[in-house]
Design a protein around this motif. Structure first.
Motif, PDB file in Angstrom:
ATOM      1  N   VAL A 160      -3.422   0.955  -3.543  1.00  0.00           N
ATOM      2  CA  VAL A 160      -2.956  -0.384  -3.186  1.00  0.00           C
ATOM      3  C   VAL A 160      -2.321  -0.988  -4.440  1.00  0.00           C
ATOM      4  CG1 VAL A 160      -3.637  -2.683  -2.421  1.00  0.00           C
ATOM      5  CG2 VAL A 160      -4.747  -0.669  -1.433  1.00  0.00           C
ATOM      6  N   LEU A 161      -1.037  -1.310  -4.355  1.00  0.00           N
ATOM      7  CA  LEU A 161      -0.318  -1.869  -5.501  1.00  0.00           C
ATOM      8  C   LEU A 161      -0.493  -3.372  -5.611  1.00  0.00           C
ATOM      9  CD1 LEU A 161       3.031   0.128  -5.251  1.00  0.00           C
ATOM     10  CD2 LEU A 161       1.028   0.627  -6.666  1.00  0.00           C
ATOM     11  N   ALA A 162      -0.676  -4.034  -4.478  1.00  0.00           N
ATOM     12  CA  ALA A 162      -0.872  -5.487  -4.482  1.00  0.00           C
ATOM     13  C   ALA A 162      -1.684  -5.863  -3.255  1.00  0.00           C
ATOM     14  CB  ALA A 162       0.456  -6.216  -4.460  1.00  0.00           C
ATOM     15  N   ASP A 189       7.061  -3.891   6.645  1.00  0.00           N
ATOM     16  CA  ASP A 189       8.185  -2.983   6.442  1.00  0.00           C
ATOM     17  C   ASP A 189       7.680  -1.809   5.605  1.00  0.00           C
ATOM     18  OD1 ASP A 189      10.713  -1.900   6.567  1.00  0.00           O
ATOM     19  OD2 ASP A 189      11.591  -3.261   5.087  1.00  0.00           O
ATOM     20  N   THR A 190       8.266  -0.633   5.877  1.00  0.00           N
ATOM     21  CA  THR A 190       7.862   0.591   5.188  1.00  0.00           C
ATOM     22  C   THR A 190       9.099   1.324   4.694  1.00  0.00           C
ATOM     23  OG1 THR A 190       5.901   0.810   6.581  1.00  0.00           O
ATOM     24  CG2 THR A 190       6.631   2.790   5.436  1.00  0.00           C
ATOM     25  N   THR A 236       0.843  -1.195   0.000  1.00  0.00           N
ATOM     26  CA  THR A 236       0.000   0.000   0.000  1.00  0.00           C
ATOM     27  C   THR A 236       0.875   1.240   0.000  1.00  0.00           C
ATOM     28  OG1 THR A 236      -1.648  -1.215   1.282  1.00  0.00           O
ATOM     29  CG2 THR A 236      -1.889   1.164   1.211  1.00  0.00           C
ATOM     30  N   VAL A 237       0.443   2.284  -0.724  1.00  0.00           N
ATOM     31  CA  VAL A 237       1.151   3.557  -0.773  1.00  0.00           C
ATOM     32  C   VAL A 237       0.349   4.574   0.032  1.00  0.00           C
ATOM     33  CG1 VAL A 237       2.018   5.403  -2.259  1.00  0.00           C
ATOM     34  CG2 VAL A 237       2.111   3.021  -3.040  1.00  0.00           C
ATOM     35  N   PHE A 238       1.066   5.341   0.871  1.00  0.00           N
ATOM     36  CA  PHE A 238       0.458   6.362   1.722  1.00  0.00           C
ATOM     37  C   PHE A 238       1.090   7.712   1.427  1.00  0.00           C
ATOM     38  CE2 PHE A 238       0.358   2.352   3.985  1.00  0.00           C
ATOM     39  CZ  PHE A 238      -0.959   2.279   4.425  1.00  0.00           C
ATOM     40  N   ASP A 239       0.318   8.793   1.625  1.00  0.00           N
ATOM     41  CA  ASP A 239       0.892  10.124   1.492  1.00  0.00           C
ATOM     42  C   ASP A 239       1.575  10.512   2.802  1.00  0.00           C
ATOM     43  OD1 ASP A 239      -1.127  11.006   3.231  1.00  0.00           O
ATOM     44  OD2 ASP A 239      -2.260  12.026   1.661  1.00  0.00           O
ATOM     45  N   ILE A 240       2.129  11.715   2.848  1.00  0.00           N
ATOM     46  CA  ILE A 240       2.887  12.173   4.013  1.00  0.00           C
ATOM     47  C   ILE A 240       2.018  12.280   5.268  1.00  0.00           C
ATOM     48  CG2 ILE A 240       2.597  14.635   3.551  1.00  0.00           C
ATOM     49  CD1 ILE A 240       5.864  13.037   4.754  1.00  0.00           C
ATOM     50  N   LEU A 241       0.697  12.405   5.092  1.00  0.00           N
ATOM     51  CA  LEU A 241      -0.223  12.495   6.233  1.00  0.00           C
ATOM     52  C   LEU A 241      -0.727  11.128   6.677  1.00  0.00           C
ATOM     53  CD1 LEU A 241      -2.271  15.639   5.132  1.00  0.00           C
ATOM     54  CD2 LEU A 241      -0.368  15.515   6.755  1.00  0.00           C
ATOM     55  N   GLY A 242      -0.257  10.076   6.023  1.00  0.00           N
ATOM     56  CA  GLY A 242      -0.655   8.726   6.401  1.00  0.00           C
ATOM     57  C   GLY A 242      -1.940   8.247   5.753  1.00  0.00           C
ATOM     58  N   VAL A 288       6.490  13.537  -0.656  1.00  0.00           N
ATOM     59  CA  VAL A 288       6.975  12.321  -0.016  1.00  0.00           C
ATOM     60  C   VAL A 288       5.819  11.339   0.125  1.00  0.00           C
ATOM     61  CG1 VAL A 288       7.979  11.357   2.096  1.00  0.00           C
ATOM     62  CG2 VAL A 288       8.766  13.577   1.226  1.00  0.00           C
ATOM     63  N   TYR A 289       6.088  10.102  -0.228  1.00  0.00           N
ATOM     64  CA  TYR A 289       5.126   9.012  -0.089  1.00  0.00           C
ATOM     65  C   TYR A 289       5.818   7.848   0.611  1.00  0.00           C
ATOM     66  CZ  TYR A 289       2.154  11.559  -3.306  1.00  0.00           C
ATOM     67  OH  TYR A 289       1.379  12.524  -3.879  1.00  0.00           O
ATOM     68  N   PHE A 290       5.027   7.008   1.243  1.00  0.00           N
ATOM     69  CA  PHE A 290       5.531   5.817   1.911  1.00  0.00           C
ATOM     70  C   PHE A 290       4.853   4.597   1.308  1.00  0.00           C
ATOM     71  CE2 PHE A 290       5.856   9.307   4.874  1.00  0.00           C
ATOM     72  CZ  PHE A 290       7.146   9.172   5.353  1.00  0.00           C
ATOM     73  N   TYR A 291       5.578   3.503   1.204  1.00  0.00           N
ATOM     74  CA  TYR A 291       4.972   2.249   0.753  1.00  0.00           C
ATOM     75  C   TYR A 291       5.271   1.168   1.782  1.00  0.00           C
ATOM     76  CZ  TYR A 291       9.652   1.481  -1.288  1.00  0.00           C
ATOM     77  OH  TYR A 291      11.006   1.353  -1.495  1.00  0.00           O
ATOM     78  N   THR A 292       4.260   0.364   2.064  1.00  0.00           N
ATOM     79  CA  THR A 292       4.341  -0.643   3.111  1.00  0.00           C
ATOM     80  C   THR A 292       4.049  -2.023   2.537  1.00  0.00           C
ATOM     81  OG1 THR A 292       3.670   0.933   4.808  1.00  0.00           O
ATOM     82  CG2 THR A 292       3.363  -1.391   5.322  1.00  0.00           C
TER      83      THR A 292
END
Length: 113
Positions: A69-71, A105-106, A58-64, A93-97
């Protein structure tokens, strides 16, 4: 083996392919840093799963907030790559988990337009 996931939240731009990159079974879960990073607009995320099971990326923005969802599917043990197309998103900035079983892991990535 190639599978695809369709995410209508991206306005028709959410076709994502997950590709098994080799047939060796990894020893442990891993989530690699995306490449390239920073990116514009596409980047590649590599990950490994040592045993078969449900995998969620899953990809999240900087605010969470979840942006896509990539998979979210059952995958066999192996090493995989997935593309992320950020053309519909703002620079930032983006985060992927990666979540699978008890593993989480993120990583951080930077979209620059």
């Amino acid at each position: 083996e190639v599978t695809a996931t369709w995410n209508s939240d991206l306005g028709g731009c959410g076709l994502v392919g997950i590709e098994n990159t080799n047939n060796q079974i990894p020893a442990a879960f891993s989530l690699s840093q995306n490449y390239p990073n920073p990116f514009n607009p596409k980047t590649l995320i590599e990950f490994s799963v040592p045993k078969s099971g449900k995998v969620n990326i899953t990809v999240f923005d900087i605010l969470g907030r979840e942006v896509t969802v990539l998979a979210d599917e059952f995958l066999n043990a192996g090493k995989y790559t997935v593309d992320f197309d950020g053309s519909e998103f703002s620079s930032g900035v983006y985060f992927y988990t990666l979540r699978s079983g008890d593993f989480t892991d993120t990583k951080k990535m930077l979209l620059v337009k």
